[in-house]
Write an enzyme that holds these catalytic residues in place. Structure first.
Site: not given
Length: 165
Positions: A126-127
């Site tokens: 989850p950047c």
């Protein structure tokens, strides 16, 4: 060497390309134009099928953590950064400075931000949960509108959605 497969999934944030093997997912990327689409014989491994199912659950709000195995190659530093992204809870955000602190080097903020941008496994790694120190939405390879959509989606699920009717 494992055979590579790819498929596509039409999500609420656009067409997603899923690539991987029988053992892991190596890419989850946004497809914004037809030139990015690979034509020919796609293949779907059981892992890719599981990935699609987990994405459907995520977008429906019933999944907060992905269980699908992922693998992307990179330097030791990049692997640390991507590993730390997996520790950001659903519905929460951290700053790029926080990310640098979490990997143990506050001076590596630019390198951490650059590595965040090189993440090939969007949503699952989850950047999108990394934001500017001033709480602004900055730097997302999938476009800031997608980053906002994903963060809003997670926030609503994590904190409840209030409706008038």
């Amino acid at each position: 060497m494992s055979e590579s497969y790819y498929t596509y999934y039409q999500s609420p944030v656009g067409l997603l390309k899923i690539a991987g093997t029988d053992h892991y997912i190596s890419e989850l990327s946004f497809v914004d134009n037809k030139q990015q689409i690979i034509y020919g014989e796609p293949g779907v491994s059981e892992v890719m099928h599981q990935c699609t199912e987990e994405l459907i659950e995520f977008f429906h709000g019933s999944r907060r953590v992905f269980n699908i195995p992922v693998l992307q190659s990179g330097t030791e530093f990049q692997m640390r950064v991507w590993g730390e992204l997996l520790n950001i809870p659903f519905g929460k955000t951290i700053s790029y400075l926080d990310l640098a602190k979490r990997i143990g080097d506050v001076k590596a903020i630019r390198a951490a931000a650059s590595t965040n941008g090189k993440n090939k496994i969007a949503i699952i790694v989850p950047c999108h949960r990394v934001i500017g120190s001033d709480k602004s939405l900055v730097g997302y390879a999938g476009g800031l509108w997608r980053k906002k959509w994903l963060l809003d989606h997670e926030f609503k699920i994590a904190h409840g959605v209030q409706t008038l009717f």
